[in-house]
Design an enzyme around this catalytic site. Structure first.
Site, mmCIF file in Angstrom:
data_model
loop_
_atom_site.group_PDB
_atom_site.id
_atom_site.type_symbol
_atom_site.label_atom_id
_atom_site.label_comp_id
_atom_site.label_asym_id
_atom_site.label_seq_id
_atom_site.Cartn_x
_atom_site.Cartn_y
_atom_site.Cartn_z
ATOM 1 N N ASN A 155 0.806 -1.223 0.000
ATOM 2 C CA ASN A 155 0.000 0.000 0.000
ATOM 3 C C ASN A 155 0.839 1.274 0.000
ATOM 4 O OD1 ASN A 155 0.251 -1.524 2.550
ATOM 5 N ND2 ASN A 155 -0.381 0.405 3.492
ATOM 6 N N GLN A 183 -4.714 -3.745 -2.457
ATOM 7 C CA GLN A 183 -4.284 -2.663 -3.339
ATOM 8 C C GLN A 183 -4.155 -3.100 -4.793
ATOM 9 O OE1 GLN A 183 -4.183 0.415 -2.564
ATOM 10 N NE2 GLN A 183 -4.053 0.451 -0.332
ATOM 11 N N SER A 203 -10.917 -5.243 -0.850
ATOM 12 C CA SER A 203 -11.740 -4.183 -0.263
ATOM 13 C C SER A 203 -12.307 -3.304 -1.366
ATOM 14 C CB SER A 203 -10.867 -3.345 0.675
ATOM 15 O OG SER A 203 -11.624 -2.331 1.271
ATOM 16 N N ALA A 204 -13.614 -2.995 -1.295
ATOM 17 C CA ALA A 204 -14.266 -2.254 -2.383
ATOM 18 C C ALA A 204 -13.742 -0.832 -2.538
ATOM 19 C CB ALA A 204 -15.779 -2.206 -2.126
ATOM 20 N N HIS A 205 -13.423 -0.180 -1.418
ATOM 21 C CA HIS A 205 -13.179 1.266 -1.521
ATOM 22 C C HIS A 205 -11.844 1.627 -2.137
ATOM 23 C CE1 HIS A 205 -10.566 2.193 2.116
ATOM 24 N NE2 HIS A 205 -10.995 0.998 2.480
ATOM 25 N N THR A 243 -26.928 -9.515 9.184
ATOM 26 C CA THR A 243 -27.696 -9.137 7.991
ATOM 27 C C THR A 243 -26.760 -8.569 6.934
ATOM 28 O OG1 THR A 243 -29.613 -8.662 9.343
ATOM 29 C CG2 THR A 243 -29.559 -7.625 7.164
ATOM 30 N N CYS A 329 -3.304 4.468 7.036
ATOM 31 C CA CYS A 329 -3.622 3.739 8.261
ATOM 32 C C CYS A 329 -2.630 4.033 9.360
ATOM 33 C CB CYS A 329 -3.665 2.247 7.979
ATOM 34 S SG CYS A 329 -4.831 1.867 6.684
#
Ligand code: PMP
Length: 391
Positions: A155, A183, A203-205, A243, A329
């Site tokens: 990253n 990444q 990870s989607a973002h 959910t 991070c």
């Protein structure tokens, strides 16, 4: 590009922290938010939600060339990494990872091995950010290695790991291989049929999807005991109760679909822009250098050290550019980047490093603006700090 409401004028070069949502993702997520239905309910509303989730699962599977049944939706890569490592460690003992992993792997591994530190091997990297293969082989040859977890792309530096020899050596020793591909996914084409790993986190973002959603890939037939982190109603085939986050999952699917269609064209275009950024900066700011430059890297990442210019002062002097000092991070933490230290940088140089990360919406005009702003900021900070040879 639309860089959000906080500063529409700033050039956004922090895609490794989070990428802007793609327009088609916003649209798909919005539609899913408007629909009512729990994917577990058996009435039509529930079935509608379940079919949206199925479609998204297929879109992610198509991006990775795996099957839908091999994907567990999670809240992101941090959870996917925790899930993979905890399940593997629970029964398989010794674990090998690397010094440049994201904290979501490194800290998880350290926590799992807290009472038995000998059960964890953290491999060093060379000055270009690559794993020492001899050290890896020696570690794997230790009896009883259960899991090797090595990231696919870093990253902070964008350095890509050649996983082929790692997978081969690990499998020969009977160990599973996990890779944190957070990444990499959506930034370069990826084929799980070729990669050969048993477990992969995404990870989607990081590639145009929403924050707070990701997935763990578990290759069919992987001898991994089911060890959920969250117990409850048995969702996701018992791996992850709760959910389902239908709008988030739909957004992840839409981002995967867009990435699958566009990655072949985006990757070379973004590489060219990154090379332009690095070339201009190195030419105009002698003494600056790029970390991991001789390694194979992700298209959009430039980790540049400006010796003598603390990154926090630089970033404060260039508000028109949204970039990062080290990884987001660890940003804010008082310690220098563990990744850059592992590459052999001094504390001072690690603290004088900016990570620019580009993505699908970055333009040449933005890169030229960012270069000018960086040159101005470095010249200013070096003048204030009295760096020798600088005005
Ligand atoms: N692994 C890597 C390599 C990352 O860059 C990140 C995000 N910074 C994560 C894991 C954590 O991902 P998430 O934000 O989805 O929890």
């Amino acid at each position: 590009m639309n860089s959000g409401s906080c500063d529409a004028q700033a050039v956004y070069l922090d895609y490794n922290a989070t990428a802007p949502m793609r327009p088609e993702v916003l649209q798909a997520t919005y539609e899913a938010l408007q629909a009512v239905g729990n994917a577990s309910s058996i009435h039509n509303h529930g079935r509608d939600a379940a079919s949206r989730v199925d479609r998204a699962r297929q879109q992610v599977a198509d991006l990775l060339n795996c099957s839908r049944g091999e994907l567990i939706f999670t809240s992101g890569a941090t959870e996917a990494n925790n899930l993979a490592l905890q399940a593997a460690y629970a029964t398989r003992g010794l674990m090998i990872t690397s010094a440049v992993e994201h904290p979501a792997v490194l800290e998880t591994a350290r926590a799992l091995a807290a009472d038995t530190p000998d059960s964890l091997v953290i491999l060093p990297v060379d000055g270009e950010g690559q794993i020492h293969h001899d050290a890896l082989r020696a570690a794997i040859e230790r009896r009883g290695v259960g899991l090797v977890s090595i990231m696919l792309a870093n990253n902070e530096t964008g350095v890509i790991t050649n996983l082929d020899p790692i997978v081969e050596a690990a499998h020969a020793a009977g160990a599973l291989v996990h890779t944190d591909a957070t990444q990499y996914v959506g930034r370069l084409p990826l084929d799980l049929g070729d990669l050969g790993v048993d477990l992969l986190s995404l990870s989607a973002h990081k590639f145009g999807g929403p924050q707070g959603v990701g997935a763990l890939y578990i290759r069919r037939g992987t001898p991994l005991p089911q060890r959920p982190l969250v117990f409850g109603g048995g969702h996701e085939r018992g791996w992850r109760a709760g959910t389902l986050n239908v709008p988030g999952i739909v957004g992840l699917g839409a981002a995967a679909d867009a990435a699958r269609r566009e990655v072949d064209a985006d990757a070379p275009r973004i590489t060219k822009l990154r090379d332009l950024l690095e070339g201009e900066i190195l030419a105009r700011l002698p003494g600056s250098y790029v970390n991991g430059a001789r390694s194979t890297r992700l298209p959009g990442v430039a980790s540049v050290t400006f010796p003598g210019s603390p990154a926090d002062a630089l970033l404060a002097s260039m508000p028109d550019v949204a970039a990062s000092d080290g990884s987001a991070c660890s940003a804010g933490a008082p310690t220098p980047s563990h990744v850059l230290l592992a590459l052999g940088l001094s504390r001072q140089d690690a603290d004088s490093t900016i990570r620019f990360s580009l993505g699908y919406a970055t333009t040449e005009q933005e890169i030229r603006r960012a270069v000018d702003a960086t040159v101005r900021a470095v010249t200013h900070v070096q003048a204030v700090m009295g760096v020798p040879g600088r005005p």
